[in-house]
Design a protein around this motif. Structure first.
Motif, PDB file in Angstrom:
ATOM      1  N   THR A   1       0.782  -1.274   0.117  1.00 45.21           N
ATOM      2  CA  THR A   1       0.088   0.050  -0.068  1.00 45.21           C
ATOM      3  C   THR A   1       0.903   1.305  -0.011  1.00 45.21           C
ATOM      4  OG1 THR A   1      -0.102   0.074   2.292  1.00 45.21           O
ATOM      5  CG2 THR A   1      -1.856  -0.975   1.150  1.00 45.21           C
ATOM      6  N   ILE A   2       2.024   1.278  -0.367  1.00 47.66           N
ATOM      7  CA  ILE A   2       2.969   2.446  -0.735  1.00 47.66           C
ATOM      8  C   ILE A   2       2.302   3.441  -1.215  1.00 47.66           C
ATOM      9  CG2 ILE A   2       5.306   3.227  -1.430  1.00 47.66           C
ATOM     10  CD1 ILE A   2       5.416   1.068   1.005  1.00 47.66           C
TER      11      ILE A   2
ATOM     12  N   GLU B   1      -0.718   4.204  -1.581  1.00 45.72           N
ATOM     13  CA  GLU B   1      -1.918   4.858  -0.766  1.00 45.72           C
ATOM     14  C   GLU B   1      -1.305   5.731   0.375  1.00 45.72           C
ATOM     15  OE1 GLU B   1      -1.891   1.991  -2.082  1.00 45.72           O
ATOM     16  OE2 GLU B   1      -3.841   0.963  -2.391  1.00 45.72           O
ATOM     17  N   GLN B   2       0.128   5.185   0.793  1.00 45.96           N
ATOM     18  CA  GLN B   2       0.468   5.925   1.894  1.00 45.96           C
ATOM     19  C   GLN B   2       1.063   7.394   1.437  1.00 45.96           C
ATOM     20  OE1 GLN B   2       2.985   3.236   4.738  1.00 45.96           O
ATOM     21  NE2 GLN B   2       2.331   1.716   3.363  1.00 45.96           N
ATOM     22  N   ILE B   3       1.601   7.274   0.335  1.00 39.49           N
ATOM     23  CA  ILE B   3       2.194   8.513  -0.360  1.00 39.49           C
ATOM     24  C   ILE B   3       0.870   9.532  -0.606  1.00 39.49           C
ATOM     25  CG2 ILE B   3       3.346   9.565  -2.304  1.00 39.49           C
ATOM     26  CD1 ILE B   3       4.990   7.030  -2.573  1.00 39.49           C
ATOM     27  N   LYS B   4      -0.120   9.194  -1.034  1.00 40.49           N
ATOM     28  CA  LYS B   4      -1.249   9.821  -1.236  1.00 40.49           C
ATOM     29  C   LYS B   4      -1.702  10.256   0.265  1.00 40.49           C
ATOM     30  CE  LYS B   4      -5.733   9.520  -3.058  1.00 40.49           C
ATOM     31  NZ  LYS B   4      -6.863   8.791  -2.765  1.00 40.49           N
ATOM     32  N   LEU B   5      -1.597   9.694   1.332  1.00 41.67           N
ATOM     33  CA  LEU B   5      -2.054  10.300   2.470  1.00 41.67           C
ATOM     34  C   LEU B   5      -1.194  11.125   3.131  1.00 41.67           C
ATOM     35  CD1 LEU B   5      -3.664   9.798   5.116  1.00 41.67           C
ATOM     36  CD2 LEU B   5      -2.006   8.432   6.027  1.00 41.67           C
ATOM     37  N   ILE B   6       0.321  10.965   2.820  1.00 44.77           N
ATOM     38  CA  ILE B   6       0.995  11.942   3.253  1.00 44.77           C
ATOM     39  C   ILE B   6       1.004  13.518   2.452  1.00 44.77           C
ATOM     40  CG2 ILE B   6       3.676  12.464   3.480  1.00 44.77           C
ATOM     41  CD1 ILE B   6       4.087   9.368   3.707  1.00 44.77           C
ATOM     42  N   LYS B   7       0.580  13.136   1.211  1.00 43.68           N
ATOM     43  CA  LYS B   7       0.412  14.296   0.292  1.00 43.68           C
ATOM     44  C   LYS B   7      -0.897  15.012   0.672  1.00 43.68           C
ATOM     45  CE  LYS B   7       1.752  15.964  -3.682  1.00 43.68           C
ATOM     46  NZ  LYS B   7       2.586  16.944  -3.245  1.00 43.68           N
ATOM     47  N   THR B   8      -1.970  14.291   1.188  1.00 43.84           N
ATOM     48  CA  THR B   8      -2.981  14.934   1.836  1.00 43.84           C
ATOM     49  C   THR B   8      -2.544  15.732   3.134  1.00 43.84           C
ATOM     50  OG1 THR B   8      -4.416  13.278   0.827  1.00 43.84           O
ATOM     51  CG2 THR B   8      -5.446  14.533   2.697  1.00 43.84           C
ATOM     52  N   LEU B   9      -1.859  15.216   3.969  1.00 47.21           N
ATOM     53  CA  LEU B   9      -1.320  15.696   5.080  1.00 47.21           C
ATOM     54  C   LEU B   9      -0.480  17.115   4.967  1.00 47.21           C
ATOM     55  CD1 LEU B   9      -0.333  12.729   7.103  1.00 47.21           C
ATOM     56  CD2 LEU B   9      -2.625  14.092   7.657  1.00 47.21           C
TER      57      LEU B   9
ATOM     58  N   PHE C   1      13.927   9.364   4.406  1.00 50.06           N
ATOM     59  CA  PHE C   1      14.600   9.316   3.250  1.00 50.06           C
ATOM     60  C   PHE C   1      15.811   8.335   3.402  1.00 50.06           C
ATOM     61  CE2 PHE C   1      13.953  13.992   3.221  1.00 50.06           C
ATOM     62  CZ  PHE C   1      12.753  14.150   2.566  1.00 50.06           C
ATOM     63  N   SER C   2      15.939   7.505   2.174  1.00 49.88           N
ATOM     64  CA  SER C   2      17.056   6.510   2.103  1.00 49.88           C
ATOM     65  C   SER C   2      18.474   7.391   2.339  1.00 49.88           C
ATOM     66  CB  SER C   2      17.213   5.603   0.832  1.00 49.88           C
ATOM     67  OG  SER C   2      15.988   4.948   0.688  1.00 49.88           O
ATOM     68  N   ARG C   3      19.238   6.847   3.367  1.00 51.86           N
ATOM     69  CA  ARG C   3      20.243   7.658   3.522  1.00 51.86           C
ATOM     70  C   ARG C   3      21.509   7.192   2.469  1.00 51.86           C
ATOM     71  NH1 ARG C   3      21.808   6.286   9.151  1.00 51.86           N
ATOM     72  NH2 ARG C   3      20.308   4.646   8.777  1.00 51.86           N
ATOM     73  N   PRO C   4      22.389   7.998   1.951  1.00 52.60           N
ATOM     74  CA  PRO C   4      23.426   7.973   1.285  1.00 52.60           C
ATOM     75  C   PRO C   4      24.199   6.676   1.660  1.00 52.60           C
ATOM     76  CG  PRO C   4      23.454  10.084   1.572  1.00 52.60           C
ATOM     77  CD  PRO C   4      22.407   9.745   2.411  1.00 52.60           C
ATOM     78  N   GLY C   5      24.507   5.715   0.859  1.00 52.06           N
ATOM     79  CA  GLY C   5      25.520   4.938   1.512  1.00 52.06           C
ATOM     80  C   GLY C   5      24.514   3.682   2.208  1.00 52.06           C
ATOM     81  N   GLU C   6      23.416   3.889   2.500  1.00 52.79           N
ATOM     82  CA  GLU C   6      22.580   2.862   3.212  1.00 52.79           C
ATOM     83  C   GLU C   6      22.385   1.639   2.645  1.00 52.79           C
ATOM     84  OE1 GLU C   6      18.549   3.161   6.152  1.00 52.79           O
ATOM     85  OE2 GLU C   6      18.838   4.568   4.471  1.00 52.79           O
ATOM     86  N   ASN C   7      22.199   1.646   1.405  1.00 54.87           N
ATOM     87  CA  ASN C   7      21.735   0.693   0.418  1.00 54.87           C
ATOM     88  C   ASN C   7      20.632  -0.188   0.966  1.00 54.87           C
ATOM     89  OD1 ASN C   7      24.231   0.883  -1.118  1.00 54.87           O
ATOM     90  ND2 ASN C   7      25.591  -0.331   0.220  1.00 54.87           N
ATOM     91  N   ARG C   8      19.555   0.625   1.026  1.00 52.29           N
ATOM     92  CA  ARG C   8      18.142  -0.047   1.523  1.00 52.29           C
ATOM     93  C   ARG C   8      17.956  -0.999   0.315  1.00 52.29           C
ATOM     94  NH1 ARG C   8      14.994   1.522   5.593  1.00 52.29           N
ATOM     95  NH2 ARG C   8      13.347   0.600   4.456  1.00 52.29           N
ATOM     96  N   GLN C   9      17.376  -2.387   0.659  1.00 52.06           N
ATOM     97  CA  GLN C   9      16.785  -3.088  -0.354  1.00 52.06           C
ATOM     98  C   GLN C   9      15.280  -2.655  -0.645  1.00 52.06           C
ATOM     99  OE1 GLN C   9      17.412  -7.393   0.027  1.00 52.06           O
ATOM    100  NE2 GLN C   9      18.791  -6.987   1.646  1.00 52.06           N
ATOM    101  N   MET C  10      14.672  -1.964   0.264  1.00 49.45           N
ATOM    102  CA  MET C  10      13.189  -1.684   0.020  1.00 49.45           C
ATOM    103  C   MET C  10      13.011  -0.198   0.162  1.00 49.45           C
ATOM    104  SD  MET C  10      11.211  -4.353   2.796  1.00 49.45           S
ATOM    105  CE  MET C  10      10.615  -5.822   2.274  1.00 49.45           C
ATOM    106  N   GLU C  11      12.821   0.444  -1.028  1.00 42.68           N
ATOM    107  CA  GLU C  11      12.738   1.749  -1.073  1.00 42.68           C
ATOM    108  C   GLU C  11      12.100   2.245  -2.152  1.00 42.68           C
ATOM    109  OE1 GLU C  11      16.537   3.307  -1.148  1.00 42.68           O
ATOM    110  OE2 GLU C  11      17.086   2.633  -3.206  1.00 42.68           O
TER     111      GLU C  11
ATOM    112  N   VAL D   1      13.560   9.621  -2.701  1.00 42.95           N
ATOM    113  CA  VAL D   1      13.623   8.087  -2.288  1.00 42.95           C
ATOM    114  C   VAL D   1      13.500   7.546  -0.974  1.00 42.95           C
ATOM    115  CG1 VAL D   1      14.796   5.857  -3.108  1.00 42.95           C
ATOM    116  CG2 VAL D   1      14.661   7.757  -4.765  1.00 42.95           C
ATOM    117  N   GLY D   2      12.732   6.828  -0.530  1.00 38.60           N
ATOM    118  CA  GLY D   2      12.594   6.313   0.899  1.00 38.60           C
ATOM    119  C   GLY D   2      11.585   5.367   1.332  1.00 38.60           C
ATOM    120  N   PHE D   3      11.271   5.497   2.471  1.00 40.09           N
ATOM    121  CA  PHE D   3      10.221   4.500   2.859  1.00 40.09           C
ATOM    122  C   PHE D   3       9.250   5.113   3.933  1.00 40.09           C
ATOM    123  CE2 PHE D   3      12.096   3.564   6.976  1.00 40.09           C
ATOM    124  CZ  PHE D   3      13.359   4.161   6.832  1.00 40.09           C
ATOM    125  N   PRO D   4       7.856   4.679   3.729  1.00 41.69           N
ATOM    126  CA  PRO D   4       7.033   5.314   4.690  1.00 41.69           C
ATOM    127  C   PRO D   4       7.243   4.992   6.231  1.00 41.69           C
ATOM    128  CG  PRO D   4       6.091   3.138   3.818  1.00 41.69           C
ATOM    129  CD  PRO D   4       7.210   3.325   3.243  1.00 41.69           C
TER     130      PRO D   4
END
Ligand code: AMP
Ligand code: ZN
Length: 450
Positions: free
Chosen positions: A126-127, A129-137, A191-201, A208-211
């Motif tokens: 539901t990423i 939809e989550q972005i949509k909610l944050i946009k509304t906020l 936000f994904s931090r530089p060098g963090e190498n997240r797998q889920m973003e 770029v990042g995650f909720p």
């Protein structure tokens, strides 16, 4: 009448569903590891709640989320994402890791007779939809950006955190301020931090990042139940941070508290301390079922009120195992004939569970029923089978009769048919020595635990 303690108002209130079907949302597991049995206490409580509603004739739509991204090591939005951290430690694909532990969670709850929710929903589904909610906020002026993400400005909302004891929260553990405007502000998008190498973003309007974890639940509840819905549940720790943060977003975005009732279960402790992964004082279901049956753990939990702490110990588990075994034996000894359930006992049972899920009292009623000398066995059996729809203890499932006992009984039957009564009697005493009694009935025999 059903009454539940509502954390929102800090009192017991009469439960009345908003619509025909009761909407129930329960905060689900963070699937970075096996659940520990403390986590499972919360799911047993929610399962009993659902069963009680169903026993009262309500249809229930139950939604549980699977948190497979965004839950940070500390609930105050600091530290690493639990899933990413574990995937790194195990050199595993994060998606594979969460799939694995979601499956393990589903196996655990099955063993505890916890019914599956109608809908399991993963945060990663539901990423959008989550972005949509944050946009509304954002559009409504509730957000601001700092170096590590987009935050919710709690000062913009009247009554933020009403359910929590904020004074306690401020005075105690809280909180790393970083650049936040208020200590209680929380991350909506990290936000994904530089060098963090997240797998889920994921990409988003902010980068770029995650909720954040608190956003997930608002979206998944709103998407599947609509708001307001009837009951929102979780562990007692959610009263302080996670649930006030869900309420804040919902009020800001939709103008309402998402749920009518908020219900929370107390902790499982070990030597008086909360069981937790971080303290290392935890057991998984896999650990404890080496020595006990899974339903003995369910019995242990039901034998305390959900708003009381339960202290886990080997003595407590052995006691629960013993009681459950005895209860099941009594039920087996009632035979197979089913009459009509006793309305007197059913009333007592309902009075207990409808009084804010008083399961210890419901177990007492069950014991009293089984011990009642004035009721016949067929009535007791029908009543206990009915109670077990709520208790979920498999009370009418056979306690496995050992193979040896069954063989002796068969042999004895042969001797009896050949009229070798002395030999048959010898086998009867052997069967007795093994803890079973054999009773001759019209067309054969019946084995009972002594
Ligand atoms: P988590 O998987 O960490 O998101 O936690 C799942 C659920 O378990 C949450 O509702 C927590 O509040 C609850 N929980 C965590 N620790 C305990 C504990 N020791 N006893 C009872 N419930 C707990
Ligand atoms: Zn939640």
């Amino acid at each position: 009448m059903i009454e539940f303690y509502n954390s929102k108002t800090r009192q017991k209130e009469k439960f009345q569903p908003l619509k025909k079907e009761v909407g129930l949302y329960t905060c689900g597991p963070t699937v970075y590891d096996y659940a520990h049995i403390g986590n499972l206490k919360a799911y047993i409580f929610e399962d009993v709640l659902k069963r009680v509603l169903q026993d009262n004739g309500y249809k229930v739509k139950h939604v549980m989320n699977i948190t497979d991204v965004g839950h940070l090591v500390s609930d105050d939005d600091t530290g690493e994402d639990k899933v990413e951290k574990k995937a790194k430690e195990k050199s595993m694909d994060a998606w594979e890791l969460t799939r694995l532990y979601t499956e393990e969670f589903k196996k655990d709850i099955k063993k505890l007779n916890i019914k599956d929710p109608d809908i399991f929903v993963k945060a990663t589904e539901t990423i959008k939809e989550q972005i949509k909610l944050i946009k509304t906020l954002e559009e409504k002026g509730f957000t601001y950006e700092i170096e590590d993400g987009i935050y919710f400005d709690t000062s913009k909302l009247d009554n933020y955190g009403k359910m929590a004891n904020l004074d306690q929260r401020e005075a105690g553990k809280r909180i790393e301020m970083k650049d936040k405007k208020n200590p209680t502000d929380f991350a909506l998008w990290k936000f994904s931090r530089p060098g963090e190498n997240r797998q889920m973003e994921w990409d988003s309007p902010w980068g770029v990042g995650f909720p954040g974890w608190h956003t997930e639940c608002v979206v998944m509840a709103e998407k599947n139940l609509g708001i307001p819905f009837d009951i929102h549940c979780g562990g007692i720790d959610h009263v302080e941070i996670h649930h006030p943060n869900e309420i804040a977003q919902s009020k800001a975005a939709f103008g309402k508290n998402p749920a009518n009732f908020w219900m929370h279960s107390e902790f499982l402790t070990v030597e008086g301390e909360k069981m937790s992964k971080s303290k290392g004082n935890f057991y998984t279901l896999k650990d404890i079922i080496k020595n006990y049956t899974p339903l003995a753990y369910r019995y242990l939990i039901l034998n305390s009120h959900y708003r009381s702490k339960v202290n886990f110990s080997t003595e407590a588990m052995s006691g629960a195992e013993n009681s459950l075994k005895k209860m099941k034996e009594r039920v087996i000894n009632l035979g197979n004939e089913k009459g009509d359930p006793s309305s007197k006992y059913k009333d007592k049972f309902l009075k207990a569970v409808n009084n804010d899920l008083n399961t210890p009292q419901a177990l007492k009623v069950t014991w009293n029923l089984l011990k009642d000398k004035d009721l016949n066995d067929s009535v007791k059996l029908a009543t206990v089978i009915d109670f077990d729809k709520v208790l979920g203890l498999d009370l009418n499932k056979e306690v496995e009769i050992p193979k040896k006992v069954k063989e002796l009984a068969e042999k004895r039957e042969e001797y009896r048919e050949d009229k070798k009564y002395e030999k048959a009697d010898n086998l009867r005493s052997k069967i007795n020595d093994l803890g079973y009694d054999i009773e001759d009935v019209k067309d054969g025999y019946k084995l009972k635990k002594i």
